[in-house]
Design an enzyme around this catalytic site. Structure first.
Site, PDB file in Angstrom:
ATOM      1  N   ASP A 158      -4.969   3.255  -9.417  1.00 47.13           N
ATOM      2  CA  ASP A 158      -3.778   3.890  -9.995  1.00 47.13           C
ATOM      3  C   ASP A 158      -4.068   4.544 -11.346  1.00 47.13           C
ATOM      4  O   ASP A 158      -3.206   5.215 -11.898  1.00 47.13           O
ATOM      5  CB  ASP A 158      -2.637   2.869 -10.133  1.00 47.13           C
ATOM      6  CG  ASP A 158      -1.444   3.249  -9.279  1.00 47.13           C
ATOM      7  OD1 ASP A 158      -1.615   4.058  -8.355  1.00 47.13           O
ATOM      8  OD2 ASP A 158      -0.338   2.739  -9.538  1.00 47.13           O
ATOM      9  N   ASP A 463       5.937  -8.714  -5.778  1.00 49.87           N
ATOM     10  CA  ASP A 463       5.453  -9.669  -4.795  1.00 49.87           C
ATOM     11  C   ASP A 463       6.539 -10.687  -4.437  1.00 49.87           C
ATOM     12  O   ASP A 463       6.829 -10.922  -3.269  1.00 49.87           O
ATOM     13  CB  ASP A 463       4.190 -10.369  -5.293  1.00 49.87           C
ATOM     14  CG  ASP A 463       4.309 -10.862  -6.734  1.00 49.87           C
ATOM     15  OD1 ASP A 463       5.400 -10.724  -7.331  1.00 49.87           O
ATOM     16  OD2 ASP A 463       3.324 -11.405  -7.269  1.00 49.87           O
TER      17      ASP A 463
END
Length: 752
Positions: A158, A463
């Site tokens: 990223d 998550d």
């Protein structure tokens, strides 16, 4: 996968796993009933006391404030205790038998029957997350005891760094030697860095020396490139390697750049030095634009799901943090022990492996093991609908990202669906064009990605939120907790890093709590009351700051001002308080020790619970509140600027690392100062005061002693700071000012 399941069935193989109910289940339930009665009794006592104050003709404000604060504090503690009991209702232990599947690996006919695995490794910054760490993670899973042609590793960068791509090009060359070396020598530590640092590597041989030389050579090249910040022409010799870096033009930045997808290894073409097939290795840096919302790691994972679908579309996906390397090459076989179970086929969505860390010091100073989250509570959730997703070390069925077990939600392209069969080479123009398309920053516009399919958006803890939403849709999960750690990751070695990380968690958890998907409404409706309470307990974690702050300040300020707020030793209510305190702490210690902890580690764990509550929990709640009100918060992020070698030395010695000024440290220092003053006053009362006066305030003195003992590292950092890790003088002065201010306010209020 079905073919492999049939083969196991025809060979008459015994069960691949078993489960056993914890022997603490019944005692836990009995204790919960007794403790609940005590909690209700205490709340009744608070309610009676408060109502009697309100009914007086002339109500004094200080007693009313104290009674209200204690009631609020104990209500929060009661809520947190109630939700925590959901973890204790049905804890189970599991065991797998991978050797029964391992036998089939030696059969060439069976290799094609093993399901393919797509491994996702996420990184974002070559300076905060060194490329060599990411490379070691990738190499460790590429070397699994699994058919190499069935493994594909996708690296999401990223940060869009050419340095990371270069590191993986170097890693691919080394992998051609490393993978056969592991096979031929039956190497257990498949992470090169861990293998060469292993104490078991006592003997030397020509093969070991040769592979170590290759590794060190690669490491020097990669670290030199990272240090310089650029790739010298001498490192890139092949034409295809030069073309790979063509997209890094002058206008290329981490916030603004096109999609970069580079197939570094192709299992249809690339072979190792022994002519064995090598796993696929693909580098991906999704398109970035300052005008688009990229949804952090959740967005990166969704790009990986889509790009991998166009290339391999494996039915199993493994997600890993960049520093989480494999410690057991048979981990995929352990996971198959569950996924091949016909009973689990239609319901089990993912297999979560507990996160473990290397480099933690002897007594785990900062409680980085997080034993309750990764082990104790996970075992409790496993007996219900399964553990939550913790962001790494998790094997998913690809199908889980596309609706519930009974309701398939198809994506906008048939090529992205979980059942699509890829029949073209991964380097074909058609496949690469589609992969670039689905990695675009505007691709998700007007689609269901992040909402009904893929990793879910809406919280900084993507998550936790994703696992929660998947279980709300009807999926179950399983905890695979082998004796030998399946993965190892890096843990923070300074208090600064620990609090930064957990403040982010606090904000993300509150985003879930107060969203339309709150575990107490949406969760309990879709998962049931007990399972909803497990997620509710986690989502309310930041509000521990309320009772901890009240009990860290109020009784001590009252003691300094001669005000009694707890029952005397001779009163029955004293026994109730004693039972509640000893019962809660005793049960926590018992569970901690049963799961392999020590008393010293438990003590540090409960101390860090207090520290987190007074710092990142408190300030995370403030930052979330300001954000919800549309008020720009200044933020309380810290940046560690201390040399890592110095940090590591102090960490190994068990010394707390402060070093920087922060509002989060101000509250901790205030607590330390006020409690130390209260302890001195309490000792004076015990030695020079009347027996009656001391008996009245005995509970306040004992509570003060407990807090002071927990604050020992703070006092050492304030008064014995002989290194850069001490508390700055600025923090001490500000904390002293506010501590005196609180005392003055309490003094004036008690005398009014």
């Amino acid at each position: 996968m079905e073919a492999l399941r049939r083969r196991l069935r025809t060979t008459g193989a015994p069960p691949l796993h078993k489960e056993e109910l914890s022997r603490l289940t019944i005692p836990n339930r009995i204790f919960a009933a007794v403790y609940a009665s005590a909690v209700v009794t205490l709340l009744y006592h608070h309610a009676v006391t408060l109502s009697s104050l309100l009914l007086q003709s002339k109500t004094d404000i200080p007693p009313l404030f104290i009674s209200t604060a204690l009631l609020v504090s104990d209500v929060v503690l009661a809520v947190m205790w109630t939700t925590s009991q959901s973890f204790r209702m049905r804890p189970i232990y599991r065991k797998e038998f991978p050797e029964k599947i391992n036998i089939l690996l030696n059969n060439k006919e069976c290799e094609e029957e093993f399901p393919a695995i797509d491994v996702f490794v996420c990184t974002a910054d070559p300076y905060k997350e060194p490329p060599m760490n990411v490379v070691n993670t990738a190499l460790s899973v590429m070397a699994y005891d699994y058919p190499a042609g069935k493994v594909s590793v996708y690296v999401s960068d990223d940060g869009g760094s050419a340095l990371t791509l270069f590191a993986f090009m170097e890693a691919a060359k080394f992998a051609a030697h490393w993978l056969p070396f592991c096979r031929e020598n039956d190497v257990v530590d498949r992470c090169p860095e861990a293998y060469f640092a292993s104490a078991n590597l006592s003997s030397s041989s020509s093969d070991i020396d040769k592979i170590k030389t290759l590794y060190e050579s690669m490491k020097v090249r990669v670290e030199n490139v990272v240090e310089k910040g650029k790739i010298d022409d001498g490192y890139i010799t092949k034409e295809d390697e030069c073309q790979a870096f063509d997209k890094w033009t002058d206008g290329f930045s981490r916030q603004e750049h096109p999609t970069v997808i580079q197939v570094i290894l192709d299992n249809n073409k690339d072979k190792d030095i022994t002519s064995h097939v090598m796993p696929n290795l693909v580098y991906i840096s999704r398109e970035k634009s300052k005008a688009s919302n990229h949804n952090f790691k959740a967005g990166a994972l969704n790009v990986l799901i889509r790009v991998s679908a166009t290339m391999t579309n494996a039915p199993i996906i493994l997600t890993l943090d960049c520093d989480t390397y494999s410690n057991d090459p048979q981990t995929p076989l352990r996971v198959l022990c569950y996924l091949l179970d016909p009973k689990a086929e239609s319901q089990v969505g993912y297999i979560q492996i507990p996160q473990r860390f290397h480099g933690i010091n002897k007594n785990d100073t900062y409680a980085c093991e997080v034993k309750r989250l990764f082990f104790i509570n996970a075992i409790g959730m496993d007996g219900l609908s399964g553990p939550n997703y913790v962001g790494t070390g998790c094997f998913f069925r690809r199908r889980v990202f596309f609706g519930g077990p009974s309701k398939l939600v198809l994506p906008e392209m048939v090529e992205l669906g979980p059942d699509h069969v890829v029949n073209k080479p991964i380097q074909s123009k058609q496949v690469l064009d589609l992969a670039h398309c689905v990695a675009g920053c505007s691709y998700e516009n007007q689609t269901q990605w992040g909402h009904k399919i893929g990793v879910r958006y809406g919280s900084l803890v993507e998550d936790f939120f994703t696992g929660y939403r998947l279980q709300c849709e009807g999926w179950k999960s399983i905890l695979c907790n082998p004796v030998k750690a399946a993965f190892y990751g890096d843990s923070p070695i300074s208090l600064v890093d620990v609090l930064n990380q957990q403040k982010r968690w606090a904000i993300g958890l509150l985003e879930v709590t107060f969203s339309k998907y709150s575990p107490f409404t949406f969760g309990t409706h879709n998962m049931g009351l007990i399972m909803g309470f497990t997620y509710g307990h986690y989502s309310l974690w930041p509000i521990w700051s309320i009772p901890v702050a009240i009990y860290a300040f109020l009784p001590q300020l009252a003691l300094l001002n001669g005000v009694t707020i707890f029952p005397k030793i001779s009163e029955p209510w004293f026994i109730l308080y004693l039972f509640l305190f000893v019962g809660a702490y005793g049960q926590d210690l018992l569970e901690f020790v049963i799961e392999g902890g020590t008393f010293q580690r438990w003590w540090n764990d409960q101390r860090m619970w207090m520290i987190r509550s007074l710092s990142c929990g408190l300030f995370g709640s403030i930052e979330y509140s300001l954000k919800s009100l549309g008020i720009s918060s200044a933020g309380f992020n810290l940046t560690s600027k201390v040399n890592e070698a110095e940090q590591r030395k102090r960490y190994e010695q068990g010394v707390f690392e402060f070093g920087l000024h922060s509002p989060m440290f101000v509250t901790l220092t205030m607590v330390a100062i006020i409690n130390l003053a209260a302890l001195v006053w309490g000792l004076k009362l015990a030695l020079l005061g009347s027996k009656y006066a001391f008996e009245q305030r005995f509970m306040q003195v004992i509570l003060t002693v407990f807090v002071v003992v927990n604050c020992r590292p703070v006092y050492a950092a304030m008064f014995l700071k002989t290194n850069k890790g001490g508390i700055p003088a600025k923090t001490t002065l500000i904390s002293t000012f506010w501590a005196i201010s609180l005392f003055v306010i309490g003094f004036v209020a008690s005398r009014s």
